[in-house]
Scaffold this active site. Structure first.
Site, PDB file in Angstrom:
ATOM      1  CE  LYS A 131      39.017  31.253  32.468  1.00 20.90           C
ATOM      2  NZ  LYS A 131      37.598  30.975  32.175  1.00 20.90           N
ATOM      3  CG  ASP A 149      34.998  31.789  36.729  1.00 21.68           C
ATOM      4  OD1 ASP A 149      34.751  32.616  37.631  1.00 21.68           O
ATOM      5  OD2 ASP A 149      34.660  30.588  36.800  1.00 21.68           O
TER       6      ASP A 149
END
Length: 221
Positions: A131, A149
């Site tokens: 991420k 997320d």
């Protein structure tokens, strides 16, 4: 991250997904991430610090930090204890400080102090996961990398724009479903919509830009 809660929508059709992002683009053509940074290095540090913390909290801690340590060399000179003094209001600050110092050393020793522009190289840095790497690739180099997320995961599944039981599945769904012309900013549109409109407990459905397109069954009145 947890699987899809009961009642989540099925995958939305291509034409509706295109219309979703057309509306997002019309409302905000150039969406920006909310983490403050001055260069690629400070972006890496900010994103690494943001795990299990709010962007606002990270920004408050890093404003003073980045004034004195905006390169890996300066961060190493500051040292772990000095770094902790700046970030001790952030959750897991001790472990994060260790990782920032370690990744700074690697950048100096292996990359000449420069942040690499490949996902694999970024993910090899301590405290940098997929991420974080995707955020840096997207925000700094403008690549269509999708950093999923909790906000994007929730919105993707509720709306059916990018349904999936895992973060990786949602990331693939965004890459597969979102038209190419919207790929670069898809991450920011989705995270901002999830953060401020499609909230976890009380989504703001009455004012939602895509209410008429969204198949989520439990809309608020």
């Amino acid at each position: 991250m947890r699987g899809i809660p009961a009642g989540m929508a099925q995958q939305m059709g291509y034409h509706k997904i295109t219309e979703v992002f057309r509306r997002f683009h019309a409302a905000e053509p150039e969406p920006k991430g909310e983490l403050e940074h001055v260069n690629a290095y400070t972006l890496v540090v900010a994103v690494a610090l943001s795990a299990q913390a709010t962007d606002a909290g990270v920004n408050k801690a890093t404003r003073g930090l980045f004034q004195i340590a905006d390169t890996p060399e300066k961060m190493l000179a500051l040292g772990e204890d000095g770094l902790i003094e700046h970030i001790k209001t952030i959750g897991l600050y001790r472990n994060k400080a260790k990782n920032v110092i370690k990744l700074s050393r690697i950048l100096v020793d292996d990359y000449g102090g420069e942040v690499p522009s490949s996902r694999a190289a970024l993910q090899s840095l301590p405290g940098v996961g997929r991420k974080t790497a995707n955020v840096v690739l997207n925000m700094w180099w403008g690549l269509p990398a999708q950093a999923v997320d909790t906000h994007i995961f929730r919105f993707g599944n509720r709306s059916g724009v990018a349904a999936g039981k895992t973060v990786e599945a949602v990331e693939r769904a965004i890459e597969d479903n979102v038209p190419a012309e919207y790929q670069r900013h898809a991450h920011h549109w989705m995270i901002l919509h999830g953060r401020y409109t499609c909230k976890a407990r009380k989504p703001m459905c009455p004012t939602c830009l895509i209410r008429d397109l969204c198949p989520f069954e439990d809309k608020t009145e």
